[in-house]
Design a protein around this motif. Structure first.
Motif, mmCIF file in Angstrom:
data_model
loop_
_atom_site.group_PDB
_atom_site.id
_atom_site.type_symbol
_atom_site.label_atom_id
_atom_site.label_comp_id
_atom_site.label_asym_id
_atom_site.label_seq_id
_atom_site.Cartn_x
_atom_site.Cartn_y
_atom_site.Cartn_z
ATOM 1 N N SER A 32 0.823 -1.215 0.000
ATOM 2 C CA SER A 32 0.000 0.000 0.000
ATOM 3 C C SER A 32 0.856 1.263 0.000
ATOM 4 N N ALA A 33 2.131 1.126 0.402
ATOM 5 C CA ALA A 33 3.043 2.275 0.385
ATOM 6 C C ALA A 33 3.205 2.821 -1.031
ATOM 7 N N LEU A 34 3.167 1.954 -2.036
ATOM 8 C CA LEU A 34 3.272 2.402 -3.427
ATOM 9 C C LEU A 34 2.077 3.263 -3.805
ATOM 10 N N ARG A 35 0.890 2.807 -3.419
ATOM 11 C CA ARG A 35 -0.339 3.554 -3.715
ATOM 12 C C ARG A 35 -0.325 4.928 -3.039
ATOM 13 N N ILE A 36 0.046 4.952 -1.761
ATOM 14 C CA ILE A 36 0.011 6.191 -0.990
ATOM 15 C C ILE A 36 1.044 7.196 -1.502
ATOM 16 N N SER A 37 2.187 6.701 -1.963
ATOM 17 C CA SER A 37 3.235 7.612 -2.437
ATOM 18 C C SER A 37 2.804 8.389 -3.686
ATOM 19 N N ARG A 38 1.751 7.907 -4.369
ATOM 20 C CA ARG A 38 1.303 8.560 -5.592
ATOM 21 C C ARG A 38 0.106 9.488 -5.364
ATOM 22 N N VAL A 39 -0.272 9.707 -4.103
ATOM 23 C CA VAL A 39 -1.447 10.522 -3.788
ATOM 24 C C VAL A 39 -1.306 11.947 -4.333
ATOM 25 N N ILE A 40 -0.146 12.567 -4.134
ATOM 26 C CA ILE A 40 0.039 13.947 -4.600
ATOM 27 C C ILE A 40 -0.080 14.029 -6.118
ATOM 28 N N SER A 41 0.564 13.086 -6.815
ATOM 29 C CA SER A 41 0.524 13.099 -8.285
ATOM 30 C C SER A 41 -0.885 12.851 -8.805
ATOM 31 N N GLU A 42 -1.597 11.931 -8.168
ATOM 32 C CA GLU A 42 -2.962 11.645 -8.614
ATOM 33 C C GLU A 42 -3.898 12.819 -8.332
ATOM 34 N N THR A 43 -3.678 13.517 -7.223
ATOM 35 C CA THR A 43 -4.493 14.695 -6.925
ATOM 36 C C THR A 43 -4.194 15.810 -7.922
ATOM 37 N N LEU A 44 -2.925 15.969 -8.291
ATOM 38 C CA LEU A 44 -2.542 16.970 -9.282
ATOM 39 C C LEU A 44 -3.256 16.730 -10.607
ATOM 40 N N ARG A 45 -3.350 15.493 -11.001
ATOM 41 C CA ARG A 45 -3.941 15.150 -12.310
ATOM 42 C C ARG A 45 -5.446 15.381 -12.364
ATOM 43 N N LEU A 46 -6.078 15.679 -11.224
ATOM 44 C CA LEU A 46 -7.509 15.993 -11.233
ATOM 45 C C LEU A 46 -7.765 17.360 -11.864
ATOM 46 N N GLY A 47 -6.722 18.167 -11.983
ATOM 47 C CA GLY A 47 -6.843 19.449 -12.687
ATOM 48 C C GLY A 47 -7.567 20.531 -11.922
ATOM 49 N N MET A 48 -7.456 20.539 -10.608
ATOM 50 C CA MET A 48 -8.101 21.593 -9.819
ATOM 51 C C MET A 48 -7.476 22.946 -10.144
ATOM 52 N N LYS A 49 -8.301 23.974 -10.104
ATOM 53 C CA LYS A 49 -7.860 25.323 -10.452
ATOM 54 C C LYS A 49 -7.382 26.094 -9.223
ATOM 55 N N ASP A 50 -6.496 27.069 -9.489
ATOM 56 C CA ASP A 50 -6.027 28.003 -8.461
ATOM 57 C C ASP A 50 -5.423 27.278 -7.248
ATOM 58 N N VAL A 51 -4.540 26.321 -7.534
ATOM 59 C CA VAL A 51 -3.869 25.549 -6.482
ATOM 60 C C VAL A 51 -2.431 26.045 -6.356
ATOM 61 N N ARG A 52 -2.000 26.259 -5.120
ATOM 62 C CA ARG A 52 -0.619 26.672 -4.860
ATOM 63 C C ARG A 52 0.171 25.602 -4.110
ATOM 64 N N TRP A 53 -0.545 24.845 -3.275
ATOM 65 C CA TRP A 53 0.115 23.847 -2.448
ATOM 66 C C TRP A 53 -0.706 22.566 -2.366
ATOM 67 N N PHE A 54 0.000 21.442 -2.307
ATOM 68 C CA PHE A 54 -0.622 20.155 -1.989
ATOM 69 C C PHE A 54 -0.097 19.719 -0.624
ATOM 70 N N VAL A 55 -1.007 19.338 0.251
ATOM 71 C CA VAL A 55 -0.634 18.878 1.593
ATOM 72 C C VAL A 55 -1.035 17.423 1.737
ATOM 73 N N MET A 56 -0.061 16.599 2.067
ATOM 74 C CA MET A 56 -0.266 15.161 2.220
ATOM 75 C C MET A 56 -0.470 14.827 3.695
ATOM 76 N N GLY A 57 -1.377 13.911 3.999
ATOM 77 C CA GLY A 57 -1.600 13.471 5.372
ATOM 78 C C GLY A 57 -2.296 12.126 5.402
ATOM 79 N N ASP A 58 -2.324 11.505 6.589
ATOM 80 C CA ASP A 58 -2.989 10.217 6.761
ATOM 81 C C ASP A 58 -4.391 10.418 7.325
#
Length: 514
Positions: A175-201
């Motif tokens: 599951s560590a592989l899946r979780i490590s890609r959370v930021i990249s997968e969230t980026l690919r959603l194409g949300m507008k006006d984003v400056r920062w991505f914050v990762m958490g459990d």
């Protein structure tokens, strides 16, 4: 002869110039005025001393704590108004416009790594800090779960497939592989006006206003990787002091997230033997040449037991996150983990910038040392303990590695007590409200009843105190100036069972000393 002499004197007076006669008359009048004010001053002094000597013998009727607090607040307000100290600590003018970047909550997107098997339990942690229609983000799960409408949770999505990636660590989970890609997968959603991505459990609670405060210090157009290390020295040695621990949370600026997404899948393939998701992120950051920018307010909390020692002596930095909530005890006694966090949010709503910030002062009459972790706990100790010691966490917790002793922490600690008489008397926050008339927060801290060891010291004992009232004004701009501990002062009290404390900006020349 005498009559002739007087006539000569009167004739001589008449010969004096007119301005000299006027000056003599004025001098006589000023003497009368001075004498009058002197008599009035003596009357006031006698009256005041008589008032002071007699008021101590009056008997007060039995009243409730709330009524007593209200009466005491009125008394303290009058005292402050008379001596001109009501706003003495707020004379320092802060800049009206922040010199930082204008990052707001709407510019931040949270990527929350979650497990379907633990979802029903851990979603309650997310509800504590998530603000529907204000916070933005996605929960990434491994499988679909049952959802309800208007539950006050982020959008839920299923992570992409990771079977094509190698994973060879025998102690970890894929599951560590899946979780490590959370930021990249969230980026690919194409949300507008984003400056920062914050990762958490999913077992991490964020103070979102402090997330904004921290990230506002940095230029979101540059490459930034912001987070903190573990509390366990062994953990940091085993993994890396240069790694942001994912449970405590970390932030990645938008342009850095874009660069990470371009190369992350290839990067993951190069490190199949790594244990978790956060060390894979750090490995990719090392390839990108971006170091960790440390912010100690992100708390991994790789410890067991009671967090009192850590939260009671929080570093002088905004509290950003608390992790491993399933492992440690509830931060408030005699309640559940979720309810204790909800209780803490009472103070967070009043002054999120100051939550858990420590203040140190001394009761000179009783010879006590006082440590306040605002919005959480007040600790009173007999005798004088230096600020250097009081700002050091007490060992109310155990190391992540149970065989490791206190030397295996990544920071200095001290024993809970060196002498039985110096065991702290602990008062947890029981209620918090904002007094609009006085523009201050009134926090009531109730004593935690626990058995105290026998003490032979012939001095006042805090065991007679049932509650502590802490007065404080909100200070949302405190982190826009150089970091410094707040000062605190012991205020007069009409009841021996209640102590009143003031917390706020230090005056010029004010220090923590007896």
């Amino acid at each position: 002869m005498g009559g002739v002499k007087n006539i000569k004197v009167e004739e001589a007076d008449k010969k004096l110039p007119r301005w000299t006669q006027m000056r003599q008359q004025l001098g006589f009048r000023s003497t009368l005025v001075t004498s009058f004010f002197f008599i009035i001053s003596m009357v006031c002094i006698v009256y005041s001393s008589n008032f002071i000597l007699t008021t101590g013998h009056r008997k007060c009727p039995v009243v409730s704590l709330e009524t007593s607090i209200e009466e005491q607040l009125q008394t303290l307000t009058n005292i402050s108004a008379e001596d001109g100290s009501a706003d003495a600590s707020y004379t320092f003018q802060l800049p009206q416009k922040s010199q930082r970047h204008d990052t707001e909550l709407k510019h931040i997107v949270f990527g929350i790594a979650a497990s379907s098997s633990l979802w029903e339990k851990r979603k309650e942690y997310i509800k504590v800090w998530w603000r529907p229609k204000e916070t933005r983000g996605v929960v990434w799960l491994d499988k679909r779960v049952r959802t309800k409408r208007n539950e006050g949770l982020p959008e839920i999505r299923i992570s992409g497939e990771t079977k094509r990636f190698k994973y060879t660590n025998r102690q970890g989970q894929r599951s560590a592989l899946r979780i490590s890609r959370v930021i990249s997968e969230t980026l690919r959603l194409g949300m507008k006006d984003v400056r920062w991505f914050v990762m958490g459990d999913d077992d991490t609670v964020f103070v979102v206003d402090n997330v904004v405060r921290i990230l506002s210090k940095y230029d979101h157009r540059q490459f930034y990787y912001v987070g903190s290390s573990s509390e366990s020295h062994v953990q940091n040695i085993y993994f890396s002091y240069s790694m942001a621990y994912g449970g405590g949370g970390f932030a990645i600026s938008y342009p850095l997230a874009q660069e990470l997404a371009k190369m992350q899948d290839r990067c993951i393939q190069r490190y199949p033997g790594l244990y978790g998701s956060d060390d894979r992120i750090q490995a990719c950051m090392a390839e990108l040449g971006v170091p960790l920018t440390k912010e100690p307010g992100f708390h991994q909390y790789d410890v067991y037991g009671d967090l009192l020692g850590l939260l009671g002596a929080h570093p002088i930095t905004p509290l950003v996150s608390i992790h491993h909530l399933d492992v440690v005890e509830p931060i408030f006694p005699r309640t559940t983990r979720v309810k204790s966090l909800q209780h803490l949010m009472q103070s967070v709503r009043h002054d999120s910038a100051s939550i858990m910030q420590q203040s140190i002062c001394y009761d000179k009459k009783k010879y006590w040392s006082i440590s306040i972790s605002w919005g959480y706990v007040v600790q009173i100790l007999r005798g004088v303990i230096s600020p250097r010691e009081l700002e050091m966490p007490t060992r109310t917790f155990l190391n992540w590695y149970k065989k490791a002793d206190y030397t295996a922490y990544a920071f200095n600690t001290r024993p809970v007590t060196k002498h039985p008489c110096q065991k702290p008397f602990v008062f947890y926050m029981s209620s918090s409200r904002y007094d609009r008339a006085r523009k201050q927060i009134v926090g009531v801290y109730s004593r935690h009843k626990s058995r105290s060891p026998y003490c032979r010291w012939k001095m006042n004992s805090p065991e007679k105190i049932d509650s502590v009232v802490v007065l404080k004004r909100p200070d949302p701009l405190r982190w826009q100036k150089s970091p410094r501990r707040d000062c605190c002062r012991v205020l007069p009290s009409q009841k021996s069972s209640t102590m009143y404390l003031w917390v706020g900006n230090c005056r010029d020349g004010e220090i923590s000393q007896l």
